[in-house]
Design an enzyme around this catalytic site. Sequence first.
Site, PDB file in Angstrom:
ATOM      1  N   ARG A 122      -3.342  16.569   4.731  1.00 28.49           N
ATOM      2  CA  ARG A 122      -4.773  16.271   4.905  1.00 28.49           C
ATOM      3  C   ARG A 122      -5.274  15.260   3.869  1.00 28.49           C
ATOM      4  O   ARG A 122      -6.221  14.531   4.132  1.00 28.49           O
ATOM      5  CB  ARG A 122      -5.524  17.600   4.811  1.00 28.49           C
ATOM      6  CG  ARG A 122      -7.000  17.543   4.939  1.00 28.49           C
ATOM      7  CD  ARG A 122      -7.436  17.289   6.372  1.00 28.49           C
ATOM      8  NE  ARG A 122      -8.865  17.464   6.453  1.00 28.49           N
ATOM      9  CZ  ARG A 122      -9.747  16.585   5.999  1.00 28.49           C
ATOM     10  NH1 ARG A 122      -9.324  15.447   5.479  1.00 28.49           N
ATOM     11  NH2 ARG A 122     -11.039  16.824   6.071  1.00 28.49           N
TER      12      ARG A 122
ATOM     13  N   ARG B 169      -6.175  29.833  13.427  1.00 27.98           N
ATOM     14  CA  ARG B 169      -6.298  28.838  12.356  1.00 27.98           C
ATOM     15  C   ARG B 169      -5.115  28.886  11.397  1.00 27.98           C
ATOM     16  O   ARG B 169      -5.258  28.605  10.210  1.00 27.98           O
ATOM     17  CB  ARG B 169      -7.597  29.047  11.562  1.00 27.98           C
ATOM     18  CG  ARG B 169      -8.857  28.756  12.339  1.00 27.98           C
ATOM     19  CD  ARG B 169      -9.049  27.247  12.500  1.00 27.98           C
ATOM     20  NE  ARG B 169     -10.286  26.945  13.177  1.00 27.98           N
ATOM     21  CZ  ARG B 169     -11.415  26.618  12.550  1.00 27.98           C
ATOM     22  NH1 ARG B 169     -11.448  26.558  11.261  1.00 27.98           N
ATOM     23  NH2 ARG B 169     -12.492  26.375  13.244  1.00 27.98           N
TER      24      ARG B 169
ATOM     25  N   ASP C 144      -8.625  20.524  17.831  1.00 32.96           N
ATOM     26  CA  ASP C 144      -9.898  21.205  17.655  1.00 32.96           C
ATOM     27  C   ASP C 144     -10.581  21.352  19.006  1.00 32.96           C
ATOM     28  O   ASP C 144     -10.345  20.546  19.903  1.00 32.96           O
ATOM     29  CB  ASP C 144     -10.808  20.429  16.694  1.00 32.96           C
ATOM     30  CG  ASP C 144     -11.912  21.329  16.159  1.00 32.96           C
ATOM     31  OD1 ASP C 144     -11.648  22.063  15.196  1.00 32.96           O
ATOM     32  OD2 ASP C 144     -13.015  21.338  16.730  1.00 32.96           O
TER      33      ASP C 144
ATOM     34  N   ARG D 289      -6.212  24.968   6.006  1.00 32.47           N
ATOM     35  CA  ARG D 289      -6.358  24.615   4.591  1.00 32.47           C
ATOM     36  C   ARG D 289      -5.842  25.652   3.607  1.00 32.47           C
ATOM     37  O   ARG D 289      -5.671  25.362   2.434  1.00 32.47           O
ATOM     38  CB  ARG D 289      -7.830  24.332   4.291  1.00 32.47           C
ATOM     39  CG  ARG D 289      -8.262  22.985   4.792  1.00 32.47           C
ATOM     40  CD  ARG D 289      -9.744  22.838   4.699  1.00 32.47           C
ATOM     41  NE  ARG D 289     -10.380  23.839   5.542  1.00 32.47           N
ATOM     42  CZ  ARG D 289     -11.682  24.023   5.639  1.00 32.47           C
ATOM     43  NH1 ARG D 289     -12.502  23.296   4.930  1.00 32.47           N
ATOM     44  NH2 ARG D 289     -12.171  24.943   6.440  1.00 32.47           N
TER      45      ARG D 289
ATOM     46  N   TYR E  41     -22.452  23.702  20.328  1.00 33.07           N
ATOM     47  CA  TYR E  41     -22.252  22.633  19.345  1.00 33.07           C
ATOM     48  C   TYR E  41     -22.900  21.326  19.790  1.00 33.07           C
ATOM     49  O   TYR E  41     -23.493  20.596  18.994  1.00 33.07           O
ATOM     50  CB  TYR E  41     -20.753  22.392  19.112  1.00 33.07           C
ATOM     51  CG  TYR E  41     -20.148  23.335  18.101  1.00 33.07           C
ATOM     52  CD1 TYR E  41     -20.388  23.164  16.738  1.00 33.07           C
ATOM     53  CD2 TYR E  41     -19.338  24.383  18.499  1.00 33.07           C
ATOM     54  CE1 TYR E  41     -19.835  24.024  15.807  1.00 33.07           C
ATOM     55  CE2 TYR E  41     -18.777  25.257  17.578  1.00 33.07           C
ATOM     56  CZ  TYR E  41     -19.036  25.067  16.230  1.00 33.07           C
ATOM     57  OH  TYR E  41     -18.491  25.926  15.311  1.00 33.07           O
TER      58      TYR E  41
HETATM   59  O1  CP3 Z   1      -5.551  27.715  15.005  1.00 37.67           O
HETATM   60  C1  CP3 Z   1      -4.967  26.694  14.612  1.00 37.67           C
HETATM   61  O2  CP3 Z   1      -4.270  26.645  13.592  1.00 37.67           O
HETATM   62  C2  CP3 Z   1      -5.059  25.448  15.469  1.00 37.67           C
HETATM   63  C3  CP3 Z   1      -6.062  24.521  15.096  1.00 37.67           C
HETATM   64  C4  CP3 Z   1      -7.549  24.813  15.312  1.00 37.67           C
HETATM   65  C5  CP3 Z   1      -8.538  24.173  14.525  1.00 37.67           C
HETATM   66  N1  CP3 Z   1      -9.753  24.473  15.038  1.00 37.67           N
HETATM   67  C6  CP3 Z   1      -8.245  23.304  13.374  1.00 37.67           C
HETATM   68  C7  CP3 Z   1      -9.330  22.957  12.432  1.00 37.67           C
HETATM   69  C8  CP3 Z   1      -8.214  25.583  16.260  1.00 37.67           C
HETATM   70  C9  CP3 Z   1      -7.642  26.534  17.311  1.00 37.67           C
HETATM   71  C10 CP3 Z   1      -9.613  25.341  16.093  1.00 37.67           C
HETATM   72  C11 CP3 Z   1     -10.628  25.936  16.968  1.00 37.67           C
HETATM   73  C12 CP3 Z   1     -12.046  25.778  16.619  1.00 37.67           C
HETATM   74  N2  CP3 Z   1     -12.669  24.693  16.082  1.00 37.67           N
HETATM   75  C13 CP3 Z   1     -13.032  26.748  16.902  1.00 37.67           C
HETATM   76  C14 CP3 Z   1     -12.790  28.055  17.587  1.00 37.67           C
HETATM   77  C15 CP3 Z   1     -12.228  29.068  16.656  1.00 37.67           C
HETATM   78  C16 CP3 Z   1     -13.171  29.560  15.622  1.00 37.67           C
HETATM   79  O3  CP3 Z   1     -12.823  29.432  14.428  1.00 37.67           O
HETATM   80  O4  CP3 Z   1     -14.213  30.107  15.966  1.00 37.67           O
HETATM   81  C17 CP3 Z   1     -14.265  26.241  16.443  1.00 37.67           C
HETATM   82  C18 CP3 Z   1     -15.597  26.946  16.500  1.00 37.67           C
HETATM   83  C19 CP3 Z   1     -14.028  24.928  15.941  1.00 37.67           C
HETATM   84  C20 CP3 Z   1     -15.032  23.971  15.423  1.00 37.67           C
HETATM   85  C21 CP3 Z   1     -14.701  23.583  14.042  1.00 37.67           C
HETATM   86  N3  CP3 Z   1     -13.724  22.663  13.704  1.00 37.67           N
HETATM   87  C22 CP3 Z   1     -15.271  24.042  12.836  1.00 37.67           C
HETATM   88  C23 CP3 Z   1     -16.377  25.078  12.753  1.00 37.67           C
HETATM   89  C24 CP3 Z   1     -14.632  23.367  11.787  1.00 37.67           C
HETATM   90  C25 CP3 Z   1     -14.948  23.449  10.324  1.00 37.67           C
HETATM   91  C26 CP3 Z   1     -14.264  24.644   9.831  1.00 37.67           C
HETATM   92  C27 CP3 Z   1     -14.089  24.628   8.378  1.00 37.67           C
HETATM   93  O5  CP3 Z   1     -13.563  25.655   7.970  1.00 37.67           O
HETATM   94  O6  CP3 Z   1     -14.437  23.644   7.703  1.00 37.67           O
HETATM   95  C28 CP3 Z   1     -13.651  22.538  12.333  1.00 37.67           C
HETATM   96  C29 CP3 Z   1     -12.684  21.704  11.596  1.00 37.67           C
HETATM   97  C30 CP3 Z   1     -11.282  22.232  11.596  1.00 37.67           C
HETATM   98  N4  CP3 Z   1     -10.603  22.566  12.741  1.00 37.67           N
HETATM   99  C31 CP3 Z   1     -10.408  22.414  10.473  1.00 37.67           C
HETATM  100  C32 CP3 Z   1      -9.180  22.855  11.002  1.00 37.67           C
HETATM  101  C33 CP3 Z   1      -7.914  23.123  10.254  1.00 37.67           C
HETATM  102  C34 CP3 Z   1     -10.735  22.110   9.020  1.00 37.67           C
HETATM  103  C35 CP3 Z   1     -10.808  20.636   8.892  1.00 37.67           C
HETATM  104  C36 CP3 Z   1     -10.261  20.093   7.609  1.00 37.67           C
HETATM  105  O7  CP3 Z   1      -9.015  20.097   7.414  1.00 37.67           O
HETATM  106  O8  CP3 Z   1     -11.069  19.598   6.828  1.00 37.67           O
END
Ligand code: CP3
Length: 353
Positions: A40, A27, A76, A31, A153
């Site tokens: 964003r 990640r 994602d 943010r 999910y």
């Molecule tokens: O790692 C990176 O920088 C690459 C981008 C990436 C994102 N999601 C961006 C993202 C990667 C590799 C993921 C994987 C992901 N997404 C996983 C597996 C890794 C983990 O954390 O367990 C999972 C379970 C998801 C599903 C998901 N997408 C969730 C639970 C969320 C909300 C998280 C939150 O903190 O709000 C997302 C949205 C998401 N994916 C964001 C980002 C940067 C936040 C969205 C935003 O900018 O509002």
Amino acid sequence: MTALKNDLFLRACKRLPVERTPIWVMRQAGRYLPEYRAVRKKADFMTMCKTPELAAEVTLQPVDLIGVDAAIIFSDILVVPEAMGMELEITEGKGPVFPHPIRNEADAKKLKEIDPGQELKYVLDAVALTKKELNQRVPLIGFCGSPWTLLTYMVEGQGAKNFSIIKNFIYNQPALAHALLDKITRVTADYLNAKIQAGVDAVQIFDTWGGLLSPHDFETFSLPYMEKIIRRIRPKDIPVILFAKGVHFSYPKLVESGADVIGLDWSMEIGAVRKLTGDKVALQGNMDPTVLYAGHEYIRGEALRIMRSFGHGSGHVFNLGHGILPDVPPENLKALVRCVKEESAQFHGSASK
Ligand code: CP3
């Protein structure tokens, strides 16, 4: 031969000699970076994912601003079920939601078996553009969710407390669960291969919810599907990282999965896992992400402790044990990256400890 200027990460994945330990963090495009939040502000999350210029821009941010040794394409794991026809909402503060989750045969039938080259072309375009903009500075990682984590999910529909809906589903409709896992597996393998063709240098499979399962159920509902994906990856020598959270009971099995690298959460000492896995795979991890709330001296101490625990030799990719948290000061991540770069040479080559 690789044209990459910095291929430390790829060499460490293959346990080839390196001058120092490479580092990237899960990640890392996110943010916690004010520069990410600025982009964003102009676009919602899915628009960012679907606009190659924006996805490439935020993918490069941690390379430019933090100095990590690998980039991971901004996207994602949930874009796959979305492409298969499931409506997806990602709203600030609420996490991802599927308003029409899969609960029965009729719901499952609506899932399309897609061609990722078509329905997920926007990711492939983002990969190609990012590769160009990276200009061979560091490798680019592509990723997917594990079939089990995606199914969780897709069936739960949103963040869950005790995951009773998915558990109910697999115990009462196991044939349907396996049919869905198979379908997701086929799409995901094609998707990873398309990303490799578009230019990624390594792939990571995220099994974030593997740890919800007992060891027996993990080996029934999650691991076999990840193994199927790994067997189908082409070319065969592309480094594959398997990150399953909360499954330290299965590390000896993961070694046999065909993955080159096992991603660790912070529930075990990395040195103990190295002993357990007998240097047959590389290890990625495994600092508790909340350590980045601490002061710089504490962060450095913890990074050194983890590198000492792994010990001498190649096969360690430094990372956190899960994604970086959104309220971590970027300066603290910079301090961690600096420390790994400055201190890790002592664990490589003929230098003594
Ligand atoms: O790692 C990176 O920088 C690459 C981008 C990436 C994102 N999601 C961006 C993202 C990667 C590799 C993921 C994987 C992901 N997404 C996983 C597996 C890794 C983990 O954390 O367990 C999972 C379970 C998801 C599903 C998901 N997408 C969730 C639970 C969320 C909300 C998280 C939150 O903190 O709000 C997302 C949205 C998401 N994916 C964001 C980002 C940067 C936040 C969205 C935003 O900018 O509002």
